[in-house]
Design an enzyme around this catalytic site. Structure first.
Site, PDB file in Angstrom:
ATOM      1  N   ALA A  15       0.705  -1.146  -0.020  1.00  0.00           N
ATOM      2  CA  ALA A  15       0.005   0.049  -0.056  1.00  0.00           C
ATOM      3  C   ALA A  15       0.604   1.463   0.045  1.00  0.00           C
ATOM      4  CB  ALA A  15      -0.927   0.014   1.047  1.00  0.00           C
ATOM      5  N   LYS A  65      16.182  -5.881   3.486  1.00  0.00           N
ATOM      6  CA  LYS A  65      16.480  -4.937   4.520  1.00  0.00           C
ATOM      7  C   LYS A  65      17.963  -5.019   4.914  1.00  0.00           C
ATOM      8  CE  LYS A  65      11.846  -4.010   6.133  1.00  0.00           C
ATOM      9  NZ  LYS A  65      11.200  -4.284   7.261  1.00  0.00           N
ATOM     10  N   GLY A 126      10.733 -12.617  14.379  1.00  0.00           N
ATOM     11  CA  GLY A 126      10.905 -12.446  12.999  1.00  0.00           C
ATOM     12  C   GLY A 126      11.791 -11.057  12.891  1.00  0.00           C
TER      13      GLY A 126
END
Length: 282
Positions: A15, A65, A126
């Site tokens: 989004a 990342k 996580g």
């Protein structure tokens, strides 16, 4: 035209483009934010290419990342703390890596966390949990933190990473319900309950929740997960994953452009996108 983007694999579900482009339009910013699907082995090529093209900045999501963290020339304190970069700014002196997941998550729950020593339960261990731990270490270092996860070794790794800043306790997956029942703040960070498996929840008994608790699910498809629904039934304050998404975007926008972001516009854009998606699926 200023170029911004999102690097991930996949990125079609995000989004962020709708949110960021709405923000640019609201502030008459001559800029565009594009999604780029980049396979893991091509992330450095993509970052180098965007820098060569004169892009201003990008967000970086799964699975890039840590690769972005290694690639940038400089890192902010937030990025160093988490060992991951989700926001990059390109400069003449090289790229700077930042992590807005930390501040974005904290802003999403801060209005509800009154105690300086809250009892916190994090479900899952996580990457999202890492950013949340970093925020707690910065904002509530005296918190009692319990991580309920299937893999104790994953919690051990996080415990070592934050050993000098935060005390983290491990709870087995089987013990998660009893830990939740004793908590002030519960954060659900696993994909359980994400669309299309919307009937699933990490816990099935609403009785583990109670009024006075703050319960967040960082999943935002659906907007209200089964986990949140169970908590709300018992009078708990529920916080959806949209707030974390928007606030990390707000902080990225402000870091890139050095101007206040149109927060309400960004929330509205994400909400409109999710409502449109739900309509398509019905």
């Amino acid at each position: 035209m200023k170029l911004f983007g999102l690097l991930g694999y996949p990125v079609g579900h995000s989004a962020s483009p709708a949110m960021m482009n709405a923000a640019f339009q609201a502030q008459n910013e001559a800029a565009v934010y594009l999604p780029f699907a980049v396979p893991p082995e091509q992330i450095e090529v993509a970052l180098n290419g965007l820098q060569a093209l004169g892009a201003v900045g990008v967000n970086v999501t799964i699975p890039h990342k840590r690769s972005a963290y290694a690639w940038v020339k400089q890192r902010t304190a937030e990025a160093e703390l988490v060992g991951a970069v989700n926001t990059v700014r390109f400069t003449a002196d090289g790229a700077i890596g930042h992590n807005t997941d930390v501040s974005g998550w904290w802003k999403s729950v801060a209005p509800y966390v009154q105690s300086n020593q809250p009892r916190v339960v994090i479900i899952g261990a996580g990457g999202a949990a890492m950013a949340i731990l970093a925020a707690i270490a910065s904002q509530r270092p005296s918190a009692h933190v319990v991580m309920a996860a299937r893999r104790e070794n994953a919690v051990d790794d996080l415990r070592q990473l934050f050993a000098h800043r935060l005390t983290i306790h491990y709870a087995t997956w089987e013990a998660r319900a009893s830990e939740i029942a004793q908590a002030d703040l519960i954060i659900q960070t696993t994909p359980i309950g994400m669309w299309p498996a919307i009937a699933q929840s990490p816990v099935e008994d609403a009785g583990v929740f109670s009024a006075g608790q703050v319960v967040q699910d960082i999943v935002y498809r659906p907007r209200q997960t089964q986990f949140m629904r169970l908590a709300a039934e018992q009078g708990a304050t529920v916080v959806d994953g949209v707030s974390m998404l928007v606030y990390q975007g707000v902080d990225a926008y402000e870091w890139w452009l050095d101007k206040k972001a149109p927060v309400d516009t960004m929330f509205a854009a994400v909400n409109d996108k999710l409502v449109a998606e739900q309509t398509e699926h019905e």
